[in-house]
Design a protein around this motif. Sequence first.
Motif, PDB file in Angstrom:
ATOM      1  N   ASP A  30      -9.853  -8.474 -11.403  1.00 59.72           N
ATOM      2  CA  ASP A  30      -9.389  -8.076 -10.050  1.00 59.72           C
ATOM      3  C   ASP A  30      -8.579  -9.142  -9.294  1.00 59.72           C
ATOM      4  O   ASP A  30      -7.440  -9.381  -9.623  1.00 59.72           O
ATOM      5  CB  ASP A  30     -10.544  -7.485  -9.210  1.00 59.72           C
ATOM      6  N   ASP A  53       0.831  -1.218   0.000  1.00 56.22           N
ATOM      7  CA  ASP A  53       0.000   0.000   0.000  1.00 56.22           C
ATOM      8  C   ASP A  53       0.857   1.256   0.000  1.00 56.22           C
ATOM      9  O   ASP A  53       0.547   2.225  -0.687  1.00 56.22           O
ATOM     10  CB  ASP A  53      -0.941  -0.001   1.215  1.00 56.22           C
ATOM     11  N   GLU A  64      -8.431 -10.309  -1.425  1.00 51.65           N
ATOM     12  CA  GLU A  64      -9.346  -9.222  -1.037  1.00 51.65           C
ATOM     13  C   GLU A  64      -8.601  -7.887  -1.074  1.00 51.65           C
ATOM     14  O   GLU A  64      -9.160  -6.863  -1.446  1.00 51.65           O
ATOM     15  CB  GLU A  64      -9.924  -9.454   0.365  1.00 51.65           C
ATOM     16  N   ASP A  65      -7.316  -7.897  -0.675  1.00 59.12           N
ATOM     17  CA  ASP A  65      -6.502  -6.682  -0.784  1.00 59.12           C
ATOM     18  C   ASP A  65      -6.356  -6.294  -2.248  1.00 59.12           C
ATOM     19  O   ASP A  65      -6.399  -5.114  -2.600  1.00 59.12           O
ATOM     20  CB  ASP A  65      -5.100  -6.909  -0.176  1.00 59.12           C
ATOM     21  N   ARG A  75      -8.431  -6.951  -4.681  1.00 64.97           N
ATOM     22  CA  ARG A  75      -9.706  -6.408  -5.172  1.00 64.97           C
ATOM     23  C   ARG A  75      -9.843  -4.934  -4.760  1.00 64.97           C
ATOM     24  O   ARG A  75     -10.266  -4.091  -5.534  1.00 64.97           O
ATOM     25  CB  ARG A  75     -10.879  -7.224  -4.608  1.00 64.97           C
ATOM     26  N   ARG A  76      -9.477  -4.658  -3.524  1.00 68.34           N
ATOM     27  CA  ARG A  76      -9.572  -3.288  -3.008  1.00 68.34           C
ATOM     28  C   ARG A  76      -8.621  -2.362  -3.781  1.00 68.34           C
ATOM     29  O   ARG A  76      -9.008  -1.268  -4.212  1.00 68.34           O
ATOM     30  CB  ARG A  76      -9.229  -3.316  -1.512  1.00 68.34           C
ATOM     31  N   ARG A  77      -7.384  -2.799  -3.957  1.00 73.99           N
ATOM     32  CA  ARG A  77      -6.400  -1.949  -4.648  1.00 73.99           C
ATOM     33  C   ARG A  77      -6.786  -1.757  -6.110  1.00 73.99           C
ATOM     34  O   ARG A  77      -6.631  -0.666  -6.668  1.00 73.99           O
ATOM     35  CB  ARG A  77      -5.003  -2.592  -4.569  1.00 73.99           C
TER      36      ARG A  77
END
Length: 477
Positions: free
Chosen positions: A175, A81, A106-107, A109-111
């Motif tokens: 993603d 991040d 999941e990280d 997908r978020r990024r």
Amino acid sequence: PLAQVGVIGLAVMGSNLARNFASHGHTVAVYNRTVAKTEAFDTEFGSTGTFIAAPTLEEFVAALERPRKVIIMVQAGKGTDAVIEQLRPLLEEGDIVVDGGNAHYEDTRRREAALRGVGLHFVGAGISGGEEGALHGPSIMPGGSRESYAALGPLLEDISAKVDGEPCCAYMGTDGAGHFVKMVHNGIEYADMQFIAEAYDLLSAAGLTAAEIAEVFREWNAGDLDSYLIEITAEVLDQVDAATGRPLVELIQDAAEQKGTGRWTVQIALELGVPVNTIAESVFARSTSGHAGLREAGRGALTGPDRTITVADRAAFVDNVRAALWSAKVVAYAQGLDQISTAARTYDWDVDLSEVARIWRGGCIIRARLLHRIRDEFAGAQLPTLLAAPSVAAELAESQDAWRGVVGVATTAGVPVPGFSAALAYYDTVRAERLPAALVQGLRDFFGAHTYQRTDRAGTFHTLWSGDRSEVDLIDA
Ligand code: 6PG
């Protein structure tokens, strides 16, 4: 000249990946937060290819041709991040940021969503094959937009492992798909290694020495079990400790560690409701091995058979263990692929299981001959499970007597085989005409009025257990 690709993070994986790109004729920009590391890389490898060693992130970004392709190879988590935050203002619309670490999907997908919002492509790419793979040809599992794959794919395919001339790299879906597939790869890796460990334990209990077991694994590697992990098992078992002259394996502490991707596989399988009991048992076997206090208490308090397996026909026993190992391995692959296809439905990923098997045939830790067959079985066929592929079902029909026998002998002798027996339990569960789940439903209805369905008519039923025990149809009522 500008660089075709850039690598951020020059620890072993990043450094080897950068060298791999360079050895394929690409100009590679490299950057590391600690400048001394960039300089050290340049000193050591600068003459082996065309590198642009950038002291600052600004210079790194300016050195890249557009659309920029930046591969982040830093410790998964907060580090990723932080790098993305620093990069974002320096990049321009259409640039591609790749995360090549073992990130949680999941990280990813978020990024991906965050960067898509500002016109950037984010690609979560699973990379397998360890340090050697990164340098000479890994298996690469990229996810993200199709558009980004059109620009990035050829570059990644170029440096990936090749099997029969085909690159072990393919587009996995949008993603988080790439990192999800890599995570399940690692889950299967855990299961493969647990089965190998159980086979070793059983052969030891039957009196074979480490060197003899190494020889057995070498023979197995010439047949259906042919795979990287079987091959290196022979090497590890053959290693002799210089100081004591004993097999090294007998001197290594018997507590298996984990960095967490196997655990993630199981956690997510629980959420998706996909039974991956072989992978779960493999994760638990590692954690049990590391519970020193529990094991000390167990050793002190619990009795049982002394773990000796007496065999009349050693060759026959060895072959039965081979059959158990092969069968369990097929079940673990079936479970992992089931988890991938369930996730694909859940997240709307267009994952092709035949392609997954194809790119796992080379470069990665679980590369194995079996994957050639799995690729063929899923090509053009919609299989509900690998186990239903006619050729697989036929082989399991043949190997199962040996498999059952091995689980039985192990249980009698007190040799734990959580992997082999979980695989067998799964096999017998999914082929069962009826399951005792019916009784579980009856019990749930008894204590909690949780209701049940009947086999003979439609409706949602409840028996008045604490009343007159008559049955009511709750839909009618
Ligand atoms: C790979 C490996 C790699 C790493 C594992 C080890 O595909 O190259 O899987 O990713 O070696 O994460 O995992 P554990 O430390 O959890 O055993």
